[in-house]
Design a protein around this motif. Structure first.
Motif, PDB file in Angstrom:
ATOM      1  N   PRO A  97       0.820  -1.213   0.000  1.00  0.00           N
ATOM      2  CA  PRO A  97       0.000   0.000   0.000  1.00  0.00           C
ATOM      3  C   PRO A  97       0.859   1.269   0.000  1.00  0.00           C
ATOM      4  O   PRO A  97       0.469   2.285  -0.573  1.00  0.00           O
ATOM      5  N   ASP A  98       2.030   1.214   0.616  1.00  0.00           N
ATOM      6  CA  ASP A  98       2.910   2.383   0.623  1.00  0.00           C
ATOM      7  C   ASP A  98       3.437   2.693  -0.777  1.00  0.00           C
ATOM      8  O   ASP A  98       3.546   3.860  -1.160  1.00  0.00           O
ATOM      9  N   ALA A  99       3.766   1.647  -1.537  1.00  0.00           N
ATOM     10  CA  ALA A  99       4.272   1.853  -2.903  1.00  0.00           C
ATOM     11  C   ALA A  99       3.193   2.447  -3.796  1.00  0.00           C
ATOM     12  O   ALA A  99       3.465   3.350  -4.586  1.00  0.00           O
ATOM     13  N   ILE A 100       1.975   1.973  -3.663  1.00  0.00           N
ATOM     14  CA  ILE A 100       0.890   2.482  -4.495  1.00  0.00           C
ATOM     15  C   ILE A 100       0.564   3.936  -4.117  1.00  0.00           C
ATOM     16  O   ILE A 100       0.296   4.769  -4.970  1.00  0.00           O
ATOM     17  N   LYS A 101       0.661   4.251  -2.834  1.00  0.00           N
ATOM     18  CA  LYS A 101       0.452   5.634  -2.382  1.00  0.00           C
ATOM     19  C   LYS A 101       1.581   6.533  -2.893  1.00  0.00           C
ATOM     20  O   LYS A 101       1.330   7.643  -3.358  1.00  0.00           O
ATOM     21  N   SER A 102       2.808   6.041  -2.827  1.00  0.00           N
ATOM     22  CA  SER A 102       3.950   6.809  -3.338  1.00  0.00           C
ATOM     23  C   SER A 102       3.813   7.060  -4.832  1.00  0.00           C
ATOM     24  O   SER A 102       4.125   8.151  -5.313  1.00  0.00           O
ATOM     25  N   PHE A 103       3.325   6.059  -5.567  1.00  0.00           N
ATOM     26  CA  PHE A 103       3.121   6.259  -6.999  1.00  0.00           C
ATOM     27  C   PHE A 103       2.103   7.365  -7.230  1.00  0.00           C
ATOM     28  O   PHE A 103       2.296   8.219  -8.098  1.00  0.00           O
ATOM     29  N   GLY A 104       1.011   7.362  -6.488  1.00  0.00           N
ATOM     30  CA  GLY A 104      -0.013   8.393  -6.645  1.00  0.00           C
ATOM     31  C   GLY A 104       0.540   9.792  -6.426  1.00  0.00           C
ATOM     32  O   GLY A 104       0.255  10.715  -7.191  1.00  0.00           O
ATOM     33  N   ASN A 105       1.358   9.949  -5.395  1.00  0.00           N
ATOM     34  CA  ASN A 105       1.984  11.251  -5.117  1.00  0.00           C
ATOM     35  C   ASN A 105       2.948  11.642  -6.237  1.00  0.00           C
ATOM     36  O   ASN A 105       2.973  12.787  -6.691  1.00  0.00           O
ATOM     37  N   TRP A 106       3.760  10.678  -6.668  1.00  0.00           N
ATOM     38  CA  TRP A 106       4.717  10.924  -7.737  1.00  0.00           C
ATOM     39  C   TRP A 106       3.985  11.282  -9.035  1.00  0.00           C
ATOM     40  O   TRP A 106       4.364  12.218  -9.733  1.00  0.00           O
ATOM     41  N   PHE A 107       2.926  10.544  -9.356  1.00  0.00           N
ATOM     42  CA  PHE A 107       2.147  10.754 -10.579  1.00  0.00           C
ATOM     43  C   PHE A 107       1.571  12.165 -10.624  1.00  0.00           C
ATOM     44  O   PHE A 107       1.574  12.808 -11.671  1.00  0.00           O
ATOM     45  N   GLN A 108       1.104  12.663  -9.504  1.00  0.00           N
ATOM     46  CA  GLN A 108       0.544  14.022  -9.477  1.00  0.00           C
ATOM     47  C   GLN A 108       1.622  15.087  -9.680  1.00  0.00           C
ATOM     48  O   GLN A 108       1.331  16.173 -10.159  1.00  0.00           O
ATOM     49  N   ALA A 109       2.869  14.771  -9.360  1.00  0.00           N
ATOM     50  CA  ALA A 109       3.948  15.759  -9.450  1.00  0.00           C
ATOM     51  C   ALA A 109       4.732  15.712 -10.758  1.00  0.00           C
ATOM     52  O   ALA A 109       5.182  16.756 -11.241  1.00  0.00           O
ATOM     53  N   ILE A 110       4.889  14.544 -11.359  1.00  0.00           N
ATOM     54  CA  ILE A 110       5.821  14.385 -12.487  1.00  0.00           C
ATOM     55  C   ILE A 110       5.429  15.235 -13.702  1.00  0.00           C
ATOM     56  O   ILE A 110       6.283  15.739 -14.418  1.00  0.00           O
ATOM     57  N   PHE A 111       4.145  15.434 -13.937  1.00  0.00           N
ATOM     58  CA  PHE A 111       3.712  16.171 -15.120  1.00  0.00           C
ATOM     59  C   PHE A 111       3.792  17.681 -14.943  1.00  0.00           C
ATOM     60  O   PHE A 111       3.464  18.437 -15.848  1.00  0.00           O
ATOM     61  N   ARG A 112       4.253  18.110 -13.800  1.00  0.00           N
ATOM     62  CA  ARG A 112       4.511  19.539 -13.591  1.00  0.00           C
ATOM     63  C   ARG A 112       5.898  19.919 -14.138  1.00  0.00           C
ATOM     64  O   ARG A 112       6.238  21.093 -14.195  1.00  0.00           O
ATOM     65  N   GLU A 113       6.679  18.904 -14.535  1.00  0.00           N
ATOM     66  CA  GLU A 113       8.003  19.140 -15.110  1.00  0.00           C
ATOM     67  C   GLU A 113       7.868  19.322 -16.615  1.00  0.00           C
ATOM     68  O   GLU A 113       7.432  18.406 -17.332  1.00  0.00           O
ATOM     69  N   LEU A 114       8.223  20.487 -17.100  1.00  0.00           N
ATOM     70  CA  LEU A 114       8.064  20.830 -18.506  1.00  0.00           C
ATOM     71  C   LEU A 114       8.760  19.833 -19.429  1.00  0.00           C
ATOM     72  O   LEU A 114       8.221  19.473 -20.480  1.00  0.00           O
ATOM     73  N   SER A 115       9.937  19.368 -19.062  1.00  0.00           N
ATOM     74  CA  SER A 115      10.669  18.437 -19.937  1.00  0.00           C
ATOM     75  C   SER A 115       9.904  17.131 -20.124  1.00  0.00           C
ATOM     76  O   SER A 115       9.897  16.560 -21.215  1.00  0.00           O
ATOM     77  N   VAL A 116       9.239  16.649 -19.091  1.00  0.00           N
ATOM     78  CA  VAL A 116       8.441  15.425 -19.190  1.00  0.00           C
ATOM     79  C   VAL A 116       7.246  15.662 -20.107  1.00  0.00           C
ATOM     80  O   VAL A 116       6.944  14.867 -20.994  1.00  0.00           O
TER      81      VAL A 116
END
Length: 126
Positions: free
Chosen positions: A77-96
């Protein structure tokens, strides 16, 4: 060999996600094999949590959009929660964003005078 659905079903933790691209003025022809790769590329982006896997990927397509939908699975459950947090942040990076928009543009049969914009990324209701 297990199917992707069986993989998701055996995982105690699975969430469905989508990445939405608007395409202006409209889609001519979209080779769905390229945009679906976006789900496969996520684990190589910086900071993607370990111990998760991507399953059941597909593309929804409309007259002026495409949406990549996929499941993320984990035994933790911690990994899936970490993915959710990461997923919400990664697309804020213009290069991505630029890389993913280019990938969708390359999937269009006639990409002249067409603009692709990543407009939304979200966890969907299971």
């Amino acid at each position: 060999m297990r199917t992707q659905t069986e993989e998701r079903e055996r995982s105690p933790h699975a969430h469905k996600y989508a990445i939405h691209f608007d395409i202006f003025p409209k889609i001519t022809y979209l080779n769905e094999d390229l945009p679906v790769l976006i789900a496969d590329l996520l684990p190589i982006f910086r900071g993607c949590p370990q111990d998760v896997w991507i399953s059941e990927k597909w593309v929804d397509e409309g007259l002026d959009f495409c949406r990549i939908v996929f499941w993320v699975c984990s035994e933790s459950p911690d990994a899936i929660k970490s993915f959710g947090n990461w997923f919400q942040a990664i697309f804020r990076e213009l290069s991505v964003v630029e890389v993913l928009e280019r990938l969708v543009t390359c999937a269009l049969d006639d990409s002249d005078d067409i603009e692709v914009i990543l407009t939304d990324w979200t966890r969907l209701a299971n």
